[in-house]
Scaffold this active site. Structure first.
Site, PDB file in Angstrom:
ATOM      1  N   GLY A 165       0.793  -1.234   0.000  1.00  0.00           N
ATOM      2  CA  GLY A 165       0.000   0.000   0.000  1.00  0.00           C
ATOM      3  C   GLY A 165       0.823   1.281   0.000  1.00  0.00           C
ATOM      4  CG  ASN A 168       2.006   3.139  -5.806  1.00  0.00           C
ATOM      5  OD1 ASN A 168       2.375   4.146  -6.392  1.00  0.00           O
ATOM      6  ND2 ASN A 168       2.647   1.976  -5.899  1.00  0.00           N
ATOM      7  CG  ASN A 208      -2.685  -1.608 -13.145  1.00  0.00           C
ATOM      8  OD1 ASN A 208      -2.618  -1.697 -11.915  1.00  0.00           O
ATOM      9  ND2 ASN A 208      -1.970  -2.392 -13.950  1.00  0.00           N
ATOM     10  CG  HIS A 223       2.769  -3.094 -15.149  1.00  0.00           C
ATOM     11  ND1 HIS A 223       2.348  -4.237 -14.492  1.00  0.00           N
ATOM     12  CD2 HIS A 223       3.821  -3.470 -15.916  1.00  0.00           C
ATOM     13  CE1 HIS A 223       3.107  -5.260 -14.868  1.00  0.00           C
ATOM     14  NE2 HIS A 223       4.003  -4.822 -15.733  1.00  0.00           N
TER      15      HIS A 223
END
Ligand code: GAR
Length: 203
Positions: free
Chosen positions: A14, A16, A110, A112
């Site tokens: 977590g 981010n 998202n 990545h």
């Protein structure tokens, strides 16, 4: 003044999520107030759960083990996300393959840890570190039916040094992720898009 509601999905540390909360929650950026309305996690042992407690972010733990297939899980996920009526859903280390039940109904982005379309999947950091490439990088993209495959919103790379270790490489990736994900969220929410897979003119 408009308020933009964000839901964050995560599975692990977590970092981010915490960065999003610190940089955006209740902040006024160019006349838009960003609000982290809630978080959803599929792993009851995720470290990120404590971050939700620390910042008082409403959290739902939705364990996939309790569902007989991906579609049933995604149906419940969509229901919970929609109950917040968010402007954007952010996948910040949410380690699940999503079905069209999710991707056709939720506008999501998202983060990545590679230069997509290279190194899709869960081993992106290790694979890009071990590759011959002289750069590593990070991508933020829209979520569609294809794993790590939606339209790219932002992407940035950095040099792989001669003496780079996997640890230093991963550290550079995480730093860059924290910067890029915030930029992408602001960019999207300050430029409304109707369909997650159309080509927005700001990209
Ligand atoms: C991040 O490195 C993110 O890019 C990656 O999971 C990590 C989550 O870290 N996501 C993927 O690999 C998705 N395919 P965090 O929990 O500390 O934010």
């Amino acid at each position: 003044m408009s308020v933009k509601k964000i839901i964050v999905l995560f599975s692990g540390n977590g970092t981010n999520l915490e960065n999003i909360i610190k940089k955006l929650d209740k902040k006024n950026i160019d006349g838009t107030i960003f609000q982290i309305s809630g978080a959803i996690c599929n792993n009851k042992n995720a470290k990120g759960i404590n971050i939700c407690k620390k910042y008082n972010i409403p959290l739902t733990i939705l364990e996939h083990q309790n569902y007989k297939n991906r579609e049933d899980y995604d149906k419940e996920l969509v229901k919970i996300i929609n109950s917040y009526n968010p402007n954007l859903t952010v996948l910040a280390g949410f380690m699940r393959i999503l079905t069209p039940v999710f991707t056709n109904n939720i506008k999501a982005i998202n983060i990545h840890p590679s230069l997509l379309p290279l190194f899709k999947g869960v081993f992106a950091i290790k694979e890009s570190f071990q590759s011959d490439m002289k750069v590593g990088g990070v991508t933020v993209h829209f979520v569609n039916n294809e794993l790590d495959g939606g339209k790219i919103i932002l992407q940035e790379c950095f040099q792989k040094e001669e003496n780079e270790t996997l640890e230093s490489f991963a550290q550079k990736i995480h730093l860059l992720e924290h910067k890029l994900l915030i930029q992408a969220i602001i960019k999207i929410l300050n430029h409304p898009i109707k369909n997650s897979d159309t080509a927005p003119d700001f990209v």
